[in-house]
Design an enzyme around this catalytic site. Structure first.
Site, PDB file in Angstrom:
ATOM      1  N   GLY A  80      56.920  22.593  32.139  1.00  0.00           N
ATOM      2  CA  GLY A  80      55.571  22.813  32.652  1.00  0.00           C
ATOM      3  C   GLY A  80      55.086  21.648  33.513  1.00  0.00           C
ATOM      4  O   GLY A  80      55.417  20.505  33.239  1.00  0.00           O
ATOM      5  N   THR A 202      54.628  15.451  29.826  1.00  0.00           N
ATOM      6  CA  THR A 202      54.077  16.655  29.213  1.00  0.00           C
ATOM      7  C   THR A 202      52.606  16.446  28.894  1.00  0.00           C
ATOM      8  O   THR A 202      52.219  15.378  28.382  1.00  0.00           O
ATOM      9  CB  THR A 202      54.808  17.134  27.934  1.00  0.00           C
ATOM     10  OG1 THR A 202      54.157  18.305  27.473  1.00  0.00           O
ATOM     11  CG2 THR A 202      54.843  16.129  26.802  1.00  0.00           C
ATOM     12  N   ILE A 203      51.828  17.459  29.203  1.00  0.00           N
ATOM     13  CA  ILE A 203      50.397  17.372  28.858  1.00  0.00           C
ATOM     14  C   ILE A 203      50.225  17.417  27.341  1.00  0.00           C
ATOM     15  O   ILE A 203      49.187  17.056  26.816  1.00  0.00           O
ATOM     16  CB  ILE A 203      49.584  18.516  29.495  1.00  0.00           C
ATOM     17  CG1 ILE A 203      50.016  19.877  28.943  1.00  0.00           C
ATOM     18  CG2 ILE A 203      49.648  18.485  31.002  1.00  0.00           C
ATOM     19  CD1 ILE A 203      48.931  20.914  28.971  1.00  0.00           C
ATOM     20  N   ASP A 204      51.273  17.895  26.619  1.00  0.00           N
ATOM     21  CA  ASP A 204      51.147  18.111  25.168  1.00  0.00           C
ATOM     22  C   ASP A 204      50.985  16.805  24.376  1.00  0.00           C
ATOM     23  O   ASP A 204      50.557  16.830  23.232  1.00  0.00           O
ATOM     24  CB  ASP A 204      52.375  18.852  24.637  1.00  0.00           C
ATOM     25  CG  ASP A 204      52.598  20.170  25.353  1.00  0.00           C
ATOM     26  OD1 ASP A 204      51.684  20.614  26.068  1.00  0.00           O
ATOM     27  OD2 ASP A 204      53.686  20.755  25.214  1.00  0.00           O
ATOM     28  N   LYS A 241      23.176  32.031  21.773  1.00  0.00           N
ATOM     29  CA  LYS A 241      23.533  33.341  21.219  1.00  0.00           C
ATOM     30  C   LYS A 241      25.018  33.545  20.955  1.00  0.00           C
ATOM     31  O   LYS A 241      25.399  34.534  20.368  1.00  0.00           O
ATOM     32  CB  LYS A 241      23.000  34.451  22.123  1.00  0.00           C
ATOM     33  CG  LYS A 241      23.506  34.433  23.545  1.00  0.00           C
ATOM     34  CD  LYS A 241      22.949  35.625  24.334  1.00  0.00           C
ATOM     35  CE  LYS A 241      23.462  35.584  25.769  1.00  0.00           C
ATOM     36  NZ  LYS A 241      22.961  36.621  26.594  1.00  0.00           N
ATOM     37  N   GLY A 250      48.963  23.036  24.574  1.00  0.00           N
ATOM     38  CA  GLY A 250      49.518  21.841  23.929  1.00  0.00           C
ATOM     39  C   GLY A 250      50.726  22.144  23.069  1.00  0.00           C
ATOM     40  O   GLY A 250      51.212  21.282  22.352  1.00  0.00           O
ATOM     41  N   GLU A 310      46.773  25.461  20.571  1.00  0.00           N
ATOM     42  CA  GLU A 310      47.649  26.568  20.980  1.00  0.00           C
ATOM     43  C   GLU A 310      48.664  26.929  19.897  1.00  0.00           C
ATOM     44  O   GLU A 310      48.951  28.098  19.666  1.00  0.00           O
ATOM     45  CB  GLU A 310      48.398  26.135  22.252  1.00  0.00           C
ATOM     46  CG  GLU A 310      49.310  27.163  22.832  1.00  0.00           C
ATOM     47  CD  GLU A 310      49.992  26.662  24.109  1.00  0.00           C
ATOM     48  OE1 GLU A 310      49.786  27.286  25.144  1.00  0.00           O
ATOM     49  OE2 GLU A 310      50.719  25.654  24.071  1.00  0.00           O
TER      50      GLU A 310
HETATM   51  P1  FBP Z   1      56.321  21.105  28.703  1.00  0.00           P
HETATM   52  O1  FBP Z   1      56.763  20.774  27.324  1.00  0.00           O
HETATM   53  O2  FBP Z   1      57.388  21.665  29.547  1.00  0.00           O
HETATM   54  O3  FBP Z   1      55.626  19.951  29.368  1.00  0.00           O
HETATM   55  O4  FBP Z   1      55.256  22.282  28.563  1.00  0.00           O
HETATM   56  C1  FBP Z   1      53.904  22.131  28.574  1.00  0.00           C
HETATM   57  C2  FBP Z   1      53.179  23.442  28.417  1.00  0.00           C
HETATM   58  O5  FBP Z   1      52.057  23.390  29.254  1.00  0.00           O
HETATM   59  C3  FBP Z   1      52.774  23.773  26.978  1.00  0.00           C
HETATM   60  O6  FBP Z   1      51.580  23.155  26.611  1.00  0.00           O
HETATM   61  C4  FBP Z   1      52.686  25.276  27.013  1.00  0.00           C
HETATM   62  O7  FBP Z   1      52.874  25.850  25.733  1.00  0.00           O
HETATM   63  C5  FBP Z   1      53.800  25.654  27.922  1.00  0.00           C
HETATM   64  O8  FBP Z   1      53.969  24.559  28.809  1.00  0.00           O
HETATM   65  C6  FBP Z   1      53.538  26.893  28.720  1.00  0.00           C
HETATM   66  O9  FBP Z   1      54.688  27.222  29.404  1.00  0.00           O
HETATM   67  P2  FBP Z   1      54.803  28.182  30.647  1.00  0.00           P
HETATM   68  O10 FBP Z   1      54.471  27.376  31.851  1.00  0.00           O
HETATM   69  O11 FBP Z   1      56.228  28.573  30.647  1.00  0.00           O
HETATM   70  O12 FBP Z   1      53.847  29.302  30.449  1.00  0.00           O
END
Ligand code: FBP
Length: 539
Positions: A80, A202-204, A241, A250, A310
């Protein structure tokens, strides 16, 4: 209209470098030997060449007229996108070009598959200058396609020999860096001097250990999500409301959810790792949420904000059992091409898994069968957990006779992965690219680049190279036990989680919402670090 103001500003932003990266350097051992997270003997067997090497750093090279031979370095993005990736390429390019103008950086399209199909572009000043400090991975694209090492590694070697490539930089998460490590070991075993260097992306936020402090992209993505969460909070306060159930990306670990909670102060945040420790069932989680909704409702407050990671359902033990059973059933018919239908799965499942699965809303039960990872296993991260929780809470609250529940669901994921990188991610990535270039010039292979002291001002950072095996433990994969990079989950004994524990009771009933606003590129808060990084590293 092509060059809007902010884009022009970001293209011109001057990334900062620690002092050591502004001079000629040579590589030295720090004297600290790398280890691994898993059983030493097993990991050692997988990495006889790379295991146990020392962590490396740079010292000033005082020799006069240091010469740099021309190099050809390939770089791939994998998995990602994460904000800052372009700056890794830019940092690498600027360094090796400044040392020898005949050196080349080849951008390999679409990750490892582009490498095997030999689809690449030789990068030029013109291309590079369009992507300085710009988000996304679109300069050379990315991908997740699995490539079998048995075919891929010899093919890569062949390509390098044919084209004169000296090294490969892999910008990836745990999976991509695992493959990078295997490739580096393969090349060592075949006595080849082609080098492989990794970059923690990774953003995770789940690639970290005693050396690597953070992965790039986490800082920007959590700032983007927190801005959006803050905006929703203000809306919740304005119209009074809705409950807002917000799922944040993540993957398995809840780092992103935790960071966003520390930034925005929601009424409730679910931390997957805590739920697993408490061995909670889905209905217990639902009860917890409903208790809060009713508690606030009794005080006349019928709005609220809940943050959901997530990967939540992966941490609910009964779901893990269900997934294991579904995976087993699916794998028993490897020849089958068409997707499984919900009804077919219901016929095959047994016991509690059957009860859980057939009780899920139909859409979610189907979704669960659709998303698979590269090993063919069902993954849970694609499930609309926010919707599942809304549906289940509605049902439970109705049973309890509470009818004042209006809920909006949101998923913040892709909108955070390609935003303009924060100053931190811009600088961090530029430094990582420069660091990779220096290791390659020095003939180093099999390391992941990192920076020590990332919470301090950039000029105090200390770049280093950590041997890949440090990240590994043994895990069961398709072909048996394999060394795999460990994904780091939220540490329930760590300071970030303990900080949440300190405040979350207050946030339940008091709307102490915090709207952080957009990422700042100038002014007092331009270099603000993530709370997780500050709490983990400064303490
Ligand atoms: P990476 O481990 O490849 O950095 O993935 C990050 C991520 O954004 C996760 O947070 C997410 O679950 C996944 O990619 C989503 O993957 P895709 O781009 O295949 O929908």
């Amino acid at each position: 209209f092509k060059r809007r103001f902010i884009q022009t500003q970001r293209l011109r932003y001057q990334t900062l470098l620690p002092e050591i990266l502004t001079v000629e350097t040579k590589v030295e051992s720090t004297g600290i030997l790398s280890e691994c997270s898993g059983k030493v003997e097993d990991v050692k067997k997988g990495f006889p060449n790379l295991y146990g090497r020392p962590v490396l750093h740079f010292v000033k090279d005082k020799s006069e007229n240091v010469e740099h031979k021309p190099l050809k370095v390939a770089i791939v993005f994998s998995g990602g996108p994460a904000p800052g990736g372009h700056n890794v390429i830019v940092g690498l390019y600027d360094l090796i070009k400044s040392h020898n103008k005949n050196s080349e950086v080849w951008g390999i399209y679409h990750s490892m598959s582009g490498l095997l199909e030999e689809r690449y572009i030789v990068l030029t000043d013109e291309i590079i200058d369009q992507y300085r400090n710009i988000g996304g991975f679109n300069m050379i694209l990315t991908g997740r396609k699995y490539t079998d090492p048995k075919e891929a590694f010899p093919a890569f070697l062949n390509f390098c020999k044919k084209s004169g490539l000296n090294a490969l930089v892999v910008v990836g998460g745990d999976g991509s860096n695992t493959r990078a490590a295997n490739l580096a070991e393969y090349l060592c075993q075949n006595s080849e001097d082609i080098q492989v260097v990794g970059i923690p992306k990774t953003i995770d936020g789940d690639i970290k250990n005693r050396f690597i402090e953070t992965s790039f992209g986490f800082d920007t993505a959590t700032k983007v999500y927190s801005q959006l969460i803050g905006n929703i909070m203000i809306d919740a306060l304005s119209s009074e409301k809705y409950w807002h159930f917000i799922k944040v990306m993540g993957r398995s670990a809840s780092h992103v959810a935790l960071e966003c909670a520390l930034k925005t102060h929601p009424n409730m945040v679910l931390i997957g790792e805590e739920i697993e420790k408490q061995n909670k069932t889905l209905s217990e989680v639902i009860n917890d949420i409903c208790d809060l909704i009713m508690e606030r409702g009794k005080k006349g407050i019928n709005h609220g904000v809940l943050i959901v990671p997530e990967g939540l359902v992966e941490f609910i033990p009964e779901f893990s059992v269900l997934i294991d059973e579904v995976n087993k059933i699916v794998k028993e018919s490897p020849e089958r091409e068409e997707r499984w239908a919900r009804e077919e799965m219901i016929e095959k499942l047994t016991g509690n898994s059957l009860k859980l699965y057939s009780g899920l809303p139909k859409g979610i039960a189907r979704e669960l069968l659709y998303s698979k990872d590269w090993c063919g296993d069902i993954t849970l991260s694609k499930i609309a957990t926010d919707k599942l929780l809304k549906w289940s809470c509605k049902k439970e609250l109705k049973n309890r006779g509470f009818n004042n529940f209006n809920c909006m669901t949101h998923f913040f994921g892709y909108e955070g992965r390609c935003g303009y990188p924060s100053n931190f991610d811009s600088d961090y990535c530029y430094v990582l690219g420069n660091t990779a270039g220096r290791f390659i010039e020095a003939g180093v292979t099999g390391v992941m680049c990192g920076v020590n002291g990332t919470w301090k001002p950039t000029d105090e950072w200390i770049p280093f190279g950590m041997p890949f095996p440090e990240m590994f433990l043994m895990q069961k994969r398709k072909d048996g036990m394999e060394p795999i990079a460990k994904r780091i989950l939220v540490d329930l004994e760590g300071v970030p989680f303990k900080t949440l524990l300190k405040y979350r009771e207050i946030w339940r009933l008091n709307d102490d919402y915090y709207a952080i606003g957009p990422i700042q590129f100038s002014g007092d808060t331009k270099d603000e670090r993530s709370i997780t990084l500050l709490l983990e590293q400064k303490n």
